[in-house]
Design an enzyme around this catalytic site. Structure first.
Site, PDB file in Angstrom:
ATOM      1  N   ILE A  59       0.868  -1.172   0.000  1.00  0.00           N
ATOM      2  CA  ILE A  59       0.000   0.000   0.000  1.00  0.00           C
ATOM      3  C   ILE A  59       0.908   1.225   0.000  1.00  0.00           C
ATOM      4  O   ILE A  59       1.902   1.278   0.727  1.00  0.00           O
ATOM      5  CB  ILE A  59      -0.948   0.010   1.221  1.00  0.00           C
ATOM      6  CG1 ILE A  59      -1.888   1.223   1.166  1.00  0.00           C
ATOM      7  CG2 ILE A  59      -0.191  -0.025   2.525  1.00  0.00           C
ATOM      8  CD1 ILE A  59      -2.945   1.204   2.268  1.00  0.00           C
ATOM      9  N   SER A  60       0.594   2.177  -0.849  1.00  0.00           N
ATOM     10  CA  SER A  60       1.440   3.365  -0.977  1.00  0.00           C
ATOM     11  C   SER A  60       1.449   4.176   0.309  1.00  0.00           C
ATOM     12  O   SER A  60       0.528   4.108   1.131  1.00  0.00           O
ATOM     13  CB  SER A  60       0.939   4.251  -2.121  1.00  0.00           C
ATOM     14  OG  SER A  60       1.002   3.575  -3.347  1.00  0.00           O
ATOM     15  N   SER A  61       2.485   4.969   0.469  1.00  0.00           N
ATOM     16  CA  SER A  61       2.525   5.937   1.557  1.00  0.00           C
ATOM     17  C   SER A  61       1.286   6.819   1.488  1.00  0.00           C
ATOM     18  O   SER A  61       0.873   7.219   0.405  1.00  0.00           O
ATOM     19  CB  SER A  61       3.779   6.799   1.419  1.00  0.00           C
ATOM     20  OG  SER A  61       3.630   8.021   2.107  1.00  0.00           O
ATOM     21  N   PHE A 201       5.840   2.885  -6.917  1.00  0.00           N
ATOM     22  CA  PHE A 201       4.688   1.993  -6.950  1.00  0.00           C
ATOM     23  C   PHE A 201       5.114   0.617  -7.450  1.00  0.00           C
ATOM     24  O   PHE A 201       6.154   0.479  -8.105  1.00  0.00           O
ATOM     25  CB  PHE A 201       3.614   2.532  -7.905  1.00  0.00           C
ATOM     26  CG  PHE A 201       2.773   3.648  -7.347  1.00  0.00           C
ATOM     27  CD1 PHE A 201       1.524   3.395  -6.801  1.00  0.00           C
ATOM     28  CD2 PHE A 201       3.223   4.955  -7.380  1.00  0.00           C
ATOM     29  CE1 PHE A 201       0.739   4.426  -6.302  1.00  0.00           C
ATOM     30  CE2 PHE A 201       2.455   5.999  -6.883  1.00  0.00           C
ATOM     31  CZ  PHE A 201       1.217   5.726  -6.334  1.00  0.00           C
TER      32      PHE A 201
END
Length: 211
Positions: A59-61, A201
């Site tokens: 999960i991205s920042s 990503f």
């Protein structure tokens, strides 16, 4: 959302707002969307870092999610297509600022988990499909906005075909060994492109998998 979770979401939103200019609607989306359920294997879901979510995915920042959300300019849009649902956090944020969010995920386990999570959280305007994201989701096209939560070297033409005239597509695009948040605006047959900040990503992949 518990009072402790709410307080942590508020603190995280303030930290993001100190680094990225957020509109009031986007700020409210971050401060009122629970974070912990979307980061099941992290001991600190509110840290401004990427976190593992299983199935070799991340999960991205939340800081990157905020940058992508602001680049999308999606407030009060009718429909948004997301490619790469993951655990569903970006979709949940978008659900607070747009009428409907359609999200495609190529890993069946993640798609099913995100569906259950949306139901448990009472988020009723996010629709998730297990499929190859390169195909988009033609049934509900054209979309006001399209967002890729995975990087690519070139955005597939099929996704631009599903974008409404005057619409915006935001994607992490690889160039010279780095990734950049890139905003595309569609005007008839013309696509205008603007490169924004760097990002990290997982890649956009073809096909589907149950793992």
């Amino acid at each position: 959302m518990s009072s402790l979770e709410a307080a942590k979401c508020q603190k995280m939103s303030d930290e993001i707002a100190n680094l990225v200019e957020l509109s009031p609607m986007v700020y409210r989306a971050f401060s009122t969307t629970p974070r912990t359920p979307f980061v099941p294997v992290s001991i600190n879901a509110f840290k401004l870092d990427a976190h593992p979510i299983g199935s070799n995915q991340w999960i991205s920042s939340p800081l990157t999610v905020a940058k992508m959300t602001m680049a999308l300019e999606a407030e009060n849009c009718d429909n948004i297509l997301e490619i790469g649902c993951g655990s569903g956090y970006q979709a949940a944020i978008l659900a607070k600022i747009a009428r409907r969010v359609f999200s495609v995920e190529r890993i069946e386990a993640l798609a099913n988990s995100a569906k259950s999570l949306m139901k448990n959280l009472g988020i009723n305007n996010v629709f998730i499909r297990f499929d190859d994201g390169n195909l988009g989701w033609r049934s509900y096209a054209p979309y006001d906005r399209i967002i890729l939560s995975c990087f690519c070297d070139v955005v597939p033409d099929r996704l631009f075909e599903q974008l409404r005239d005057g619409g915006i597509l935001v994607a992490p695009v690889a160039k010279d060994g780095k990734q950049y948040i890139t905003q595309y605006k569609k005007y008839g047959n013309q696509i205008n492109c603007k490169t924004l900040g760097e990002c990290v990503f997982v890649p956009l992949l073809g096909g589907t998998t149950d793992k």
